[in-house]
Design a protein around this motif. Sequence first.
Motif, short mmCIF file in Angstrom:
data_model
loop_
_atom_site.label_atom_id
_atom_site.label_comp_id
_atom_site.label_asym_id
_atom_site.label_seq_id
_atom_site.Cartn_x
_atom_site.Cartn_y
_atom_site.Cartn_z
N GLU A 34 50.83 0.74 11.61
CA GLU A 34 50.41 1.82 10.73
C GLU A 34 49.19 1.38 9.93
O GLU A 34 49.05 0.23 9.53
CB GLU A 34 51.54 2.19 9.77
CG GLU A 34 52.64 3.00 10.42
CD GLU A 34 53.62 3.52 9.39
OE1 GLU A 34 53.16 3.96 8.32
OE2 GLU A 34 54.83 3.47 9.64
N ASP A 35 48.31 2.35 9.64
CA ASP A 35 47.11 2.09 8.85
C ASP A 35 47.53 1.94 7.39
O ASP A 35 48.04 2.89 6.78
CB ASP A 35 46.14 3.26 9.01
CG ASP A 35 44.85 3.05 8.22
OD1 ASP A 35 44.72 2.01 7.55
OD2 ASP A 35 43.99 3.95 8.27
N PRO A 36 47.34 0.76 6.77
CA PRO A 36 47.76 0.57 5.37
C PRO A 36 46.98 1.44 4.40
O PRO A 36 47.39 1.61 3.25
CB PRO A 36 47.48 -0.92 5.13
CG PRO A 36 46.41 -1.27 6.10
CD PRO A 36 46.71 -0.45 7.33
N ASP A 37 45.84 1.99 4.85
CA ASP A 37 45.03 2.82 3.97
C ASP A 37 45.26 4.31 4.19
O ASP A 37 44.59 5.15 3.58
CB ASP A 37 43.55 2.50 4.18
CG ASP A 37 43.20 1.10 3.68
OD1 ASP A 37 43.37 0.85 2.48
OD2 ASP A 37 42.80 0.26 4.50
N ALA A 38 46.21 4.64 5.06
CA ALA A 38 46.52 6.05 5.29
C ALA A 38 47.03 6.69 4.00
O ALA A 38 47.90 6.16 3.32
CB ALA A 38 47.58 6.18 6.39
N GLY A 39 46.44 7.81 3.63
CA GLY A 39 46.86 8.52 2.43
C GLY A 39 46.35 7.93 1.13
O GLY A 39 46.78 8.33 0.05
N THR A 40 45.42 6.96 1.21
CA THR A 40 44.87 6.36 -0.01
C THR A 40 43.46 6.90 -0.26
O THR A 40 42.94 7.71 0.50
CB THR A 40 44.79 4.82 0.12
OG1 THR A 40 43.73 4.47 1.04
CG2 THR A 40 46.11 4.25 0.63
N ASN A 41 42.83 6.40 -1.32
CA ASN A 41 41.46 6.80 -1.63
C ASN A 41 40.43 6.01 -0.83
O ASN A 41 39.23 6.22 -0.98
CB ASN A 41 41.17 6.67 -3.13
CG ASN A 41 41.50 5.27 -3.65
OD1 ASN A 41 41.51 4.29 -2.90
ND2 ASN A 41 41.78 5.16 -4.94
N GLY A 42 40.89 5.07 -0.02
CA GLY A 42 40.00 4.34 0.88
C GLY A 42 39.35 3.09 0.32
O GLY A 42 38.70 2.35 1.07
N VAL A 43 39.54 2.80 -0.96
CA VAL A 43 38.85 1.63 -1.51
C VAL A 43 39.40 0.32 -0.96
O VAL A 43 38.73 -0.71 -1.02
CB VAL A 43 38.90 1.61 -3.07
CG1 VAL A 43 38.21 2.81 -3.66
CG2 VAL A 43 40.33 1.49 -3.56
N GLY A 44 40.61 0.36 -0.42
CA GLY A 44 41.19 -0.85 0.16
C GLY A 44 40.41 -1.39 1.33
O GLY A 44 40.53 -2.56 1.68
N LYS A 45 39.59 -0.55 1.94
CA LYS A 45 38.78 -0.98 3.07
C LYS A 45 37.48 -1.66 2.63
O LYS A 45 36.79 -2.25 3.45
CB LYS A 45 38.44 0.23 3.95
CG LYS A 45 39.66 0.91 4.57
CD LYS A 45 39.23 2.12 5.40
CE LYS A 45 40.43 2.80 6.02
NZ LYS A 45 40.04 3.99 6.83
N LEU A 46 37.14 -1.53 1.36
CA LEU A 46 35.88 -2.07 0.85
C LEU A 46 35.98 -3.56 0.55
O LEU A 46 37.07 -4.13 0.49
CB LEU A 46 35.47 -1.32 -0.41
CG LEU A 46 35.33 0.21 -0.29
CD1 LEU A 46 34.98 0.81 -1.65
CD2 LEU A 46 34.28 0.58 0.75
N SER A 47 34.83 -4.17 0.30
CA SER A 47 34.81 -5.58 -0.09
C SER A 47 35.33 -5.70 -1.52
O SER A 47 35.37 -4.72 -2.28
CB SER A 47 33.39 -6.13 -0.02
OG SER A 47 32.57 -5.51 -1.00
#
Length: 257
Positions: A34-47
Amino acid sequence: MTGRARAPRRAALLALVCVGASTALSGCGGGGDEDPDAGTNGVGKLSAAKIERKAKTAAERAKAVRVSGNVVSKGQTYRLKMRLSSSGGIGEVSAEGGSTFQLLRKGRDLYLKAGTGFWARQEGGKKPGKSDIAAAAKLKGKYVKVPEQDPAYKQLSVFTDMSTLLDGLLTMDGKREKGERSTVAGTRTIRVTAGKGRGGTVDVSLEGTPYPLRLRRAGGAGTVQLSDWNDSFALHAPKKNETVDYGKQISPDQHGG
């Protein structure tokens, strides 16, 4: 013939089971990814650096916040329970080994309310006499307006200044790295660490606006939780019958300790 006919049926049955089962079941293939950033604001993918910048920007743009926790300043530990806005703040400050007092600031007017023990120490030093205690008793339960020229004004107003306080709390030192995902008061967060954690950490919300929700200051200088971002609240100056004019100066050298 019979064996060959059963194979497609078993395959079809397995496919139906997998479609109907939870995607968390590893037996259906790919369910554990599962995508850990699913349903989030997406900042977890940033540096880490970008996450921190977004958190600081969100804090700078906010109009109100609740601050609670411990802060170490100049060797003194304070317990804060404050609500802050761009126009002032209200709440309680407890000095470790000292007194608990309430602060209220609206605009430039700063008021302090404390018990008899607090004011007695301001009157007579560490060992107040009977006259000091008697004089201090008259201030119990009253708001005392702190004169702007008093050194206490600058020291105490910091606790009610949203911009200044957040700027100091959000300062970290060292190389930034992304840390673990967790929750703060039920909200999913991503952690940014500085200097392997020795330079401070900040847990940033993964839901909605990426506000900083928990701070651990460098060098063990306290842990603070930030909540109720942008929740407006009313600030009212105390009534005249609740206020005492203490004079030009509250104390020459100590406040709350």
